[in-house]
Design a protein around this motif. Structure first.
Motif, PDB file in Angstrom:
ATOM      1  N   ARG A  47       0.841  -1.210   0.000  1.00 22.45           N
ATOM      2  CA  ARG A  47       0.000   0.000   0.000  1.00 22.45           C
ATOM      3  C   ARG A  47       0.870   1.252   0.000  1.00 22.45           C
ATOM      4  NH1 ARG A  47      -3.597   2.594  -2.357  1.00 22.45           N
ATOM      5  NH2 ARG A  47      -4.770   4.106  -1.106  1.00 22.45           N
ATOM      6  N   SER A  48       1.997   1.196   0.694  1.00 22.36           N
ATOM      7  CA  SER A  48       2.917   2.336   0.696  1.00 22.36           C
ATOM      8  C   SER A  48       3.410   2.625  -0.720  1.00 22.36           C
ATOM      9  CB  SER A  48       4.112   2.070   1.618  1.00 22.36           C
ATOM     10  OG  SER A  48       3.753   2.201   2.977  1.00 22.36           O
ATOM     11  N   ARG A  49       3.762   1.562  -1.448  1.00 21.28           N
ATOM     12  CA  ARG A  49       4.236   1.754  -2.826  1.00 21.28           C
ATOM     13  C   ARG A  49       3.147   2.366  -3.708  1.00 21.28           C
ATOM     14  NH1 ARG A  49       9.184  -0.546  -3.550  1.00 21.28           N
ATOM     15  NH2 ARG A  49       9.768  -2.321  -2.219  1.00 21.28           N
ATOM     16  N   GLU A  50       1.918   1.962  -3.491  1.00 22.17           N
ATOM     17  CA  GLU A  50       0.806   2.536  -4.263  1.00 22.17           C
ATOM     18  C   GLU A  50       0.663   4.028  -3.968  1.00 22.17           C
ATOM     19  OE1 GLU A  50      -2.571   0.231  -3.190  1.00 22.17           O
ATOM     20  OE2 GLU A  50      -1.939  -1.562  -4.284  1.00 22.17           O
ATOM     21  N   LEU A  51       0.729   4.390  -2.706  1.00 26.06           N
ATOM     22  CA  LEU A  51       0.591   5.802  -2.326  1.00 26.06           C
ATOM     23  C   LEU A  51       1.765   6.637  -2.840  1.00 26.06           C
ATOM     24  CD1 LEU A  51      -0.628   5.354   1.365  1.00 26.06           C
ATOM     25  CD2 LEU A  51      -1.988   6.188  -0.563  1.00 26.06           C
ATOM     26  N   ALA A  52       2.921   6.020  -3.031  1.00 26.56           N
ATOM     27  CA  ALA A  52       4.115   6.741  -3.475  1.00 26.56           C
ATOM     28  C   ALA A  52       3.972   7.313  -4.879  1.00 26.56           C
ATOM     29  CB  ALA A  52       5.335   5.822  -3.423  1.00 26.56           C
ATOM     30  N   GLN A  53       3.106   6.733  -5.689  1.00 27.57           N
ATOM     31  CA  GLN A  53       2.985   7.176  -7.085  1.00 27.57           C
ATOM     32  C   GLN A  53       2.587   8.649  -7.207  1.00 27.57           C
ATOM     33  OE1 GLN A  53       4.122   5.124  -9.461  1.00 27.57           O
ATOM     34  NE2 GLN A  53       4.552   3.867  -7.646  1.00 27.57           N
ATOM     35  N   ALA A  54       1.892   9.164  -6.199  1.00 28.06           N
ATOM     36  CA  ALA A  54       1.479  10.572  -6.233  1.00 28.06           C
ATOM     37  C   ALA A  54       2.659  11.512  -6.071  1.00 28.06           C
ATOM     38  CB  ALA A  54       0.447  10.839  -5.134  1.00 28.06           C
ATOM     39  N   PHE A  55       3.822  10.970  -5.652  1.00 24.72           N
ATOM     40  CA  PHE A  55       4.980  11.813  -5.374  1.00 24.72           C
ATOM     41  C   PHE A  55       6.111  11.622  -6.373  1.00 24.72           C
ATOM     42  CE2 PHE A  55       2.771  10.887  -1.384  1.00 24.72           C
ATOM     43  CZ  PHE A  55       2.469  12.178  -0.969  1.00 24.72           C
ATOM     44  N   SER A  56       5.793  11.174  -7.567  1.00 24.91           N
ATOM     45  CA  SER A  56       6.824  10.997  -8.585  1.00 24.91           C
ATOM     46  C   SER A  56       7.278  12.353  -9.111  1.00 24.91           C
ATOM     47  CB  SER A  56       6.292  10.151  -9.745  1.00 24.91           C
ATOM     48  OG  SER A  56       5.323  10.878 -10.486  1.00 24.91           O
ATOM     49  N   THR A  57       8.524  12.426  -9.562  1.00 18.52           N
ATOM     50  CA  THR A  57       9.023  13.677 -10.149  1.00 18.52           C
ATOM     51  C   THR A  57       8.265  14.000 -11.435  1.00 18.52           C
ATOM     52  OG1 THR A  57      10.780  12.415 -11.264  1.00 18.52           O
ATOM     53  CG2 THR A  57      11.337  13.487  -9.176  1.00 18.52           C
ATOM     54  N   GLY A  58       7.803  12.957 -12.140  1.00 21.95           N
ATOM     55  CA  GLY A  58       7.037  13.198 -13.360  1.00 21.95           C
ATOM     56  C   GLY A  58       5.757  13.949 -13.083  1.00 21.95           C
ATOM     57  N   ALA A  59       5.015  13.499 -12.065  1.00 23.59           N
ATOM     58  CA  ALA A  59       3.773  14.182 -11.691  1.00 23.59           C
ATOM     59  C   ALA A  59       4.057  15.588 -11.199  1.00 23.59           C
ATOM     60  CB  ALA A  59       3.049  13.377 -10.617  1.00 23.59           C
ATOM     61  N   PHE A  60       5.139  15.736 -10.433  1.00 28.48           N
ATOM     62  CA  PHE A  60       5.557  17.042  -9.924  1.00 28.48           C
ATOM     63  C   PHE A  60       5.885  18.002 -11.069  1.00 28.48           C
ATOM     64  CE2 PHE A  60       9.486  19.381  -8.348  1.00 28.48           C
ATOM     65  CZ  PHE A  60       8.787  20.401  -7.724  1.00 28.48           C
ATOM     66  N   GLY A  61       6.737  17.552 -11.996  1.00 28.31           N
ATOM     67  CA  GLY A  61       7.134  18.392 -13.120  1.00 28.31           C
ATOM     68  C   GLY A  61       5.961  18.781 -13.997  1.00 28.31           C
ATOM     69  N   GLU A  62       5.071  17.837 -14.262  1.00 29.91           N
ATOM     70  CA  GLU A  62       3.899  18.119 -15.093  1.00 29.91           C
ATOM     71  C   GLU A  62       3.002  19.178 -14.454  1.00 29.91           C
ATOM     72  OE1 GLU A  62       0.019  15.760 -16.996  1.00 29.91           O
ATOM     73  OE2 GLU A  62       1.631  14.647 -15.999  1.00 29.91           O
ATOM     74  N   ALA A  63       2.795  19.060 -13.129  1.00 33.90           N
ATOM     75  CA  ALA A  63       1.937  20.028 -12.434  1.00 33.90           C
ATOM     76  C   ALA A  63       2.561  21.422 -12.436  1.00 33.90           C
ATOM     77  CB  ALA A  63       1.685  19.560 -11.012  1.00 33.90           C
ATOM     78  N   VAL A  64       3.883  21.497 -12.225  1.00 36.07           N
ATOM     79  CA  VAL A  64       4.554  22.796 -12.206  1.00 36.07           C
ATOM     80  C   VAL A  64       4.533  23.437 -13.586  1.00 36.07           C
ATOM     81  CG1 VAL A  64       6.768  23.966 -11.870  1.00 36.07           C
ATOM     82  CG2 VAL A  64       6.010  22.252 -10.226  1.00 36.07           C
ATOM     83  N   LEU A  65       4.764  22.645 -14.629  1.00 33.04           N
ATOM     84  CA  LEU A  65       4.742  23.179 -15.992  1.00 33.04           C
ATOM     85  C   LEU A  65       3.351  23.701 -16.365  1.00 33.04           C
ATOM     86  CD1 LEU A  65       7.023  20.692 -17.943  1.00 33.04           C
ATOM     87  CD2 LEU A  65       7.332  23.168 -17.740  1.00 33.04           C
ATOM     88  N   LYS A  66       2.303  23.001 -15.950  1.00 36.65           N
ATOM     89  CA  LYS A  66       0.944  23.485 -16.202  1.00 36.65           C
ATOM     90  C   LYS A  66       0.711  24.824 -15.511  1.00 36.65           C
ATOM     91  CE  LYS A  66      -1.497  19.111 -17.058  1.00 36.65           C
ATOM     92  NZ  LYS A  66      -2.537  18.165 -16.552  1.00 36.65           N
ATOM     93  N   LEU A  67       1.237  24.936 -14.285  1.00 39.12           N
ATOM     94  CA  LEU A  67       1.112  26.199 -13.557  1.00 39.12           C
ATOM     95  C   LEU A  67       1.864  27.311 -14.273  1.00 39.12           C
ATOM     96  CD1 LEU A  67       0.232  27.684 -10.913  1.00 39.12           C
ATOM     97  CD2 LEU A  67       2.487  27.080 -10.009  1.00 39.12           C
ATOM     98  N   TYR A  68       3.084  27.033 -14.713  1.00 38.65           N
ATOM     99  CA  TYR A  68       3.852  28.035 -15.457  1.00 38.65           C
ATOM    100  C   TYR A  68       3.074  28.534 -16.666  1.00 38.65           C
ATOM    101  CZ  TYR A  68       8.261  26.699 -13.043  1.00 38.65           C
ATOM    102  OH  TYR A  68       9.253  26.462 -12.131  1.00 38.65           O
ATOM    103  N   GLY A  69       2.582  27.586 -17.467  1.00 35.58           N
ATOM    104  CA  GLY A  69       1.850  27.954 -18.679  1.00 35.58           C
ATOM    105  C   GLY A  69       0.624  28.787 -18.378  1.00 35.58           C
ATOM    106  N   ARG A  70      -0.123  28.385 -17.353  1.00 33.57           N
ATOM    107  CA  ARG A  70      -1.333  29.124 -16.975  1.00 33.57           C
ATOM    108  C   ARG A  70      -1.004  30.546 -16.532  1.00 33.57           C
ATOM    109  NH1 ARG A  70      -3.125  25.666 -13.639  1.00 33.57           N
ATOM    110  NH2 ARG A  70      -2.560  26.618 -11.651  1.00 33.57           N
ATOM    111  N   GLU A  71       0.063  30.698 -15.744  1.00 36.41           N
ATOM    112  CA  GLU A  71       0.435  32.027 -15.246  1.00 36.41           C
ATOM    113  C   GLU A  71       0.984  32.918 -16.359  1.00 36.41           C
ATOM    114  OE1 GLU A  71      -0.157  33.365 -12.243  1.00 36.41           O
ATOM    115  OE2 GLU A  71      -1.303  31.528 -11.919  1.00 36.41           O
TER     116      GLU A  71
END
Length: 416
Positions: free
Chosen positions: A355-379
């Protein structure tokens, strides 16, 4: 896209801010964006190395590893202004923040800031910290962040803190990512056996790991007290405390006074390359800190498939599911109860680790980078729209200065 990252802490320091910066840089580069970093030198000299500009500095005398620039860095600032970044992304509120603010102002770049630190937990390190009230801190933070277009909060806990300060900037909640693949690989059994031998861990004994900087605010003393109360023999389990910091000496001394010399082992600072081996050797991850804005060690523990026993705190949302991959405790009594229960599970890692490994997927650098790039573009789009609209309004004779300032950025709560 051109992105300038400003940070007071970089490679010579091991903490969550540096991890966040390095992972953001890596993700942006992999997506084809150009990244430059402005930071504080740890050599006392100003220099440039690759895509990093280092400002001359001296030790702050406030906290180990923290340095203060003693140069205004005029040439570096001019060079970075001429580069014309699209985004200036600040990672610290103090030394390099002012440089980032100026560069953003001169170039018209979107100014983004990630809020990493809960300063209420660190006032003991500042000479006037004991006299710095919550209202004074909130007022200073509001003034400091006024020029920021959008703040990134790693967790909802941080978002609530910023709102509590009265921050009117737009806030986006984006968890900092880690490189999951570093911790999800199966460690070589020989490496783990060598590490157990190095720290004289008895065959069959489970390893309970506390990993992180040893600051007083991390409350590792609470773990020591809980371990003493639990009365766990070293043949059953040992507590491994990995990390360095200002509290290490007093913690080691107290462990001796509690009679825990054989059950608690202080490993000191470990090389980042060896960190996955320590997680791979462990059976359970423990943390008593309530000073975390997110706690990247929690994410590392998840990725390593470890159950977690952590001090109840809002930062555990999305990290800990009680009974599924560990427990949140609220005092020494609960700590002892949960610790004994977890150590008695024969298939502890397999039962809760998945279950810990499943929860870890939300903290991948890929998800992090994608979210930050979307924020950059929106701003960027928001600012471009604001510039077009405000120019049109400003050209009207009847338009007031107030109308011009609010023309397109009212939704971002930019004050005139």
């Amino acid at each position: 896209m051109k992105v300038l990252i400003t940070t007071d802490l970089f490679r010579s320091t091991i903490n969550g801010v540096v991890t966040s910066v390095l992972n953001l840089e890596r993700e942006l580069k992999e997506q084809g964006h150009e990244v430059r970093i402005l930071t504080v030198s740890d050599t006392g000299k100003a220099y440039q190395e690759g895509n990093v500009w280092y400002l001359r500095s001296v030790p702050s005398g406030i906290y180990p590893g923290v340095r203060i620039p003693v140069s205004r860095g005029k040439e570096y600032v001019k060079e970075l202004i001429a580069w014309k970044p699209d985004i200036v992304h600040s990672q610290c509120e103090f030394c390099t923040f002012g440089y980032g603010r100026r560069i953003a102002r001169e170039t018209g770049a979107v100014f983004v800031h990630t809020f990493h630190t809960l300063y209420e937990q660190y006032t003991k390190y500042i000479p006037i910290g004991k006299h710095l009230g919550a209202a004074a801190l909130a007022g200073w933070m509001r003034r400091r962040l006024r020029a920021v277009d959008v703040c990134i909060a790693p967790t909802e806990k941080v978002e609530r803190t910023l709102l509590g300060y009265g921050i009117e900037n737009a806030i986006a909640v984006i968890p900092t990512g880690i490189r999951l693949e570093r911790f999800s690989r199966a460690e070589e059994r020989e490496e783990i056996l060598e590490l157990r031998k190095e720290w004289d861990i008895a065959p069959g004994a489970k390893v309970v790991l506390s990993l992180g900087r040893l600051g007083f605010e991390k409350r590792v003393d609470e773990l020591l007290l809980g371990w003493k109360e639990a009365g766990i023999p070293k043949e059953q389990a040992v507590l491994l405390v990995a990390g360095g910091g200002p509290a290490r000496e007093s913690l080691e001394r107290w462990a001796q006074e509690l009679g825990l010399a054989d059950q608690v082992k202080f490993c000191g600072m470990i090389e980042p390359s060896r960190t996955p081996v320590f997680y791979g050797m462990a059976d359970l991850f423990v943390c008593a800190s309530t000073s975390e804005t997110q706690g990247l060690t929690y994410a590392e523990a998840l990725a390593s498939g470890l159950p977690i026993l952590g001090r109840a705190d809002p930062c555990l949302k999305g990290v800990l599911e009680s009974g599924a991959n560990g427990y949140a405790y609220r005092g020494t009594e609960e700590f002892v109860t949960y610790l004994k229960e977890l150590l008695e599970l024969k298939d502890l890692k397999s039962r809760m680790g998945n279950r810990s490994r499943e929860l870890a997927q939300a903290f991948s650098t890929g998800a992090f980078g994608e979210a930050v790039l979307k924020l950059y573009g929106r701003e960027i789009r928001k600012k471009e729209a604001w510039q077009i609209e405000s120019a049109a309004v400003y050209q009207k004779p009847e338009a007031s200065f107030q109308e011009w300032n609010w023309a397109g950025y009212a939704d971002a709560k930019r004050l005139p």
